[in-house]
Motif scaffolding. Structure first.
Motif, mmCIF file in Angstrom:
data_model
loop_
_atom_site.group_PDB
_atom_site.id
_atom_site.type_symbol
_atom_site.label_atom_id
_atom_site.label_comp_id
_atom_site.label_asym_id
_atom_site.label_seq_id
_atom_site.Cartn_x
_atom_site.Cartn_y
_atom_site.Cartn_z
ATOM 1 N N TYR A 17 0.841 -1.198 0.000
ATOM 2 C CA TYR A 17 0.000 0.000 0.000
ATOM 3 C C TYR A 17 0.873 1.244 0.000
ATOM 4 O O TYR A 17 2.005 1.223 0.462
ATOM 5 C CB TYR A 17 -0.873 0.050 1.253
ATOM 6 N N HIS A 18 0.291 2.341 -0.459
ATOM 7 C CA HIS A 18 0.922 3.660 -0.379
ATOM 8 C C HIS A 18 0.041 4.544 0.505
ATOM 9 O O HIS A 18 -0.578 5.503 0.046
ATOM 10 C CB HIS A 18 1.098 4.268 -1.776
ATOM 11 N N GLU A 19 -0.010 4.178 1.778
ATOM 12 C CA GLU A 19 -0.874 4.886 2.728
ATOM 13 C C GLU A 19 -0.469 6.344 2.899
ATOM 14 O O GLU A 19 -1.322 7.180 3.187
ATOM 15 C CB GLU A 19 -0.885 4.164 4.071
ATOM 16 N N ASP A 20 0.808 6.639 2.708
ATOM 17 C CA ASP A 20 1.270 8.021 2.848
ATOM 18 C C ASP A 20 0.789 8.905 1.693
ATOM 19 O O ASP A 20 0.592 10.103 1.866
ATOM 20 C CB ASP A 20 2.795 8.072 2.950
ATOM 21 N N MET A 21 0.568 8.322 0.511
ATOM 22 C CA MET A 21 0.177 9.096 -0.665
ATOM 23 C C MET A 21 -1.319 9.011 -0.979
ATOM 24 O O MET A 21 -1.851 9.890 -1.642
ATOM 25 C CB MET A 21 0.978 8.644 -1.887
ATOM 26 N N ASN A 65 -3.534 11.328 -5.201
ATOM 27 C CA ASN A 65 -2.377 10.674 -5.817
ATOM 28 C C ASN A 65 -2.710 10.195 -7.231
ATOM 29 O O ASN A 65 -2.410 9.068 -7.607
ATOM 30 C CB ASN A 65 -1.866 9.524 -4.941
ATOM 31 N N GLU A 74 1.566 -0.989 -11.077
ATOM 32 C CA GLU A 74 0.880 0.005 -10.255
ATOM 33 C C GLU A 74 -0.624 -0.254 -10.314
ATOM 34 O O GLU A 74 -1.179 -0.560 -11.374
ATOM 35 C CB GLU A 74 1.211 1.419 -10.710
ATOM 36 N N HIS A 107 -3.471 6.172 -7.437
ATOM 37 C CA HIS A 107 -2.428 5.156 -7.274
ATOM 38 C C HIS A 107 -2.265 4.883 -5.785
ATOM 39 O O HIS A 107 -1.733 5.695 -5.055
ATOM 40 C CB HIS A 107 -1.121 5.647 -7.894
ATOM 41 N N PHE A 108 -2.743 3.708 -5.346
ATOM 42 C CA PHE A 108 -2.755 3.389 -3.922
ATOM 43 C C PHE A 108 -1.911 2.181 -3.550
ATOM 44 O O PHE A 108 -1.652 1.935 -2.371
ATOM 45 C CB PHE A 108 -4.192 3.172 -3.429
ATOM 46 N N ALA A 109 -1.457 1.412 -4.543
ATOM 47 C CA ALA A 109 -0.667 0.207 -4.251
ATOM 48 C C ALA A 109 0.185 -0.143 -5.467
ATOM 49 O O ALA A 109 -0.129 0.252 -6.592
ATOM 50 C CB ALA A 109 -1.579 -0.964 -3.888
ATOM 51 N N THR A 110 1.249 -0.916 -5.211
ATOM 52 C CA THR A 110 2.148 -1.355 -6.276
ATOM 53 C C THR A 110 2.544 -2.805 -6.035
ATOM 54 O O THR A 110 2.871 -3.184 -4.899
ATOM 55 C CB THR A 110 3.414 -0.476 -6.323
#
Length: 138
Positions: A17-21, A65, A74, A107-110
């Motif tokens: 996850y990209h919890e910061d973004m 994001n 992505e 864009h929440f995860a990669t």
């Protein structure tokens, strides 16, 4: 370390996850879509990506994001508006769009493991049709 697993078309991927973004999108994915079993199909207008349409599903999120050009691996969610709510996973070149025009997906995860199988998965749902997909917590 990965946060969740994706099983699709006989392949296994692990993603972070990209919890910061994208904190709202990550929270909505965890609440509404983690554990989902569905089908993934090839995109219509966006290039080389898989797509899960959700129609008028309201995830209760806005845009954050945003990108119209997700890279291979992505994962983005379009929260609705100009087009339906949808999830997209890039496996090659992507220019995220719909019949209403270009869309900025959150864009929440990669994907961080299994990337070597993204192209094979993309070719599978392109040439063989809809493939089973499941999002599982780790």
């Amino acid at each position: 370390m990965a946060d969740f697993e994706i099983l699709a078309g006989g392949y296994t991927f692990k993603a972070v996850y990209h919890e910061d973004m994208a904190p709202e999108t990550v929270a909505a994915f965890k609440k509404h879509l983690l554990g989902l079993k569905s089908k993934i199909i090839h995109v219509r207008w966006s290039g080389q990506a898989g797509w899960i349409p959700f129609g008028d599903l309201d995830l209760g999120i806005g845009h954050e994001n945003g990108t119209c050009y997700p890279l291979p691996g992505e994962i983005v969610i379009y929260p609705g508006g100009k087009s339906e709510t949808e999830l997209l996973i890039g496996y090659g070149y992507v220019n995220f769009a719909s019949k209403a025009g270009q869309l900025p997906g959150n864009h929440f995860a990669t994907i961080v493991e299994g990337n070597e199988n993204l192209k094979a998965l993309g070719e599978k749902f392109l040439w063989e049709g809809a493939q089973d997909i499941e999002f599982r917590p780790l």
